[in-house]
Design an enzyme around this catalytic site. Structure first.
Site: not given
Ligand SMILES: Cc1cc2nc3c(=O)[nH]c(=O)nc-3n(C[C@H](O)[C@H](O)[C@H](O)COP(=O)(O)O)c2cc1C
Length: 214
Positions: A192-193
């Site tokens: 999710s970065r």
């Protein structure tokens, strides 16, 4: 939306194979060597290829890939033509950045600092370790200058091959630069970065270590 735009928007991978929870050793060079060795052992393509960014006299940045060839006394060494675009930039401003990206390992390393030309003897030794064709190429290529045709280059190679049929001296305008870092960031991709980022920053003779937001 064009197919390309759609593809660019869609093309992202989940980074989830590892994490960087904490830095156990306060020496960034030990960690760099560990990551580089792991990248080589993992068969990362061109593991020692890194992006060098320089800035010219008009403050215009430019970047290109070079090979990291040595670590000498905690300095990162690469070789090039001192008269090239990057060489001219460095003569004006010796602050550069160096960046490695290993997609297979979902890792990047970012290094900032300043460079100096290395000792000529070290450049001589490295130059002599290269294949004959590369040595001739270092003389023949007026790196980053305009070239009227491929034939012009090939003609220079022919002439230089006759001039130096066996032993090739190092061109005086070709050699190494050593990057002395003042900042090194280790980046591990996460889901999710929400990546892990740790920075080593030089304070006098010590390194302080801190985490950054992804
Ligand atoms: C994988 C790879 C490795 C490279 N290694 C070097 C290198 O070690 N030294 C070098 O001068 N150029 C190297 N190059 C070429 C540079 O990227 C660049 O084209 C050249 O140095 C001229 O850059 P400049 O005009 O900005 O000075 C490499 C290119 C690639 C793609």
């Amino acid at each position: 939306m064009s197919d390309l735009t759609q593809a660019l928007r869609d093309d992202h991978h989940s980074f989830d194979i590892a994490k960087l929870d904490e830095i156990k050793d306060g020496n960034p060079f030990t960690l760099f060597e560990k990551w580089m060795q792991h990248a080589i052992d993992s068969n990362c393509l061109e593991a020692n290829a890194c992006i060098i960014a320089t800035v010219d006299a008009n403050n215009q940045p430019s970047s290109r890939i070079v090979y990291l060839k040595e670590l000498i006394d905690d300095q990162f060494v690469f070789y090039t033509n001192y008269h090239s675009h990057k060489g001219k930039d460095i003569a004006f401003n010796n602050k550069i950045s160096m960046q490695f990206f290993w997609p297979l390992l979902q890792q990047q390393i970012r290094i900032e600092g300043s460079v100096e030309k290395i000792d000529e003897k070290i450049s001589d030794d490295y130059f002599q370790s290269r294949p004959w064709e590369s040595k001739i190429g270092a003389w023949a290529s007026h790196q980053s200058e305009k070239l009227s045709s491929r034939e012009e280059l090939e003609q220079r190679i022919d002439e230089l091959s006759k001039k130096y049929p066996t032993d090739v001296p190092r061109p005086p305008h070709w050699g190494g630069y050593a990057l002395t870092p003042n900042k090194i960031e280790f980046w591990q991709g996460r889901a999710s970065r929400l990546h892990d980022r740790f920075v080593f920053e030089k304070n006098g003779t010590n390194w302080s270590i801190f985490r950054l937001n992804p």
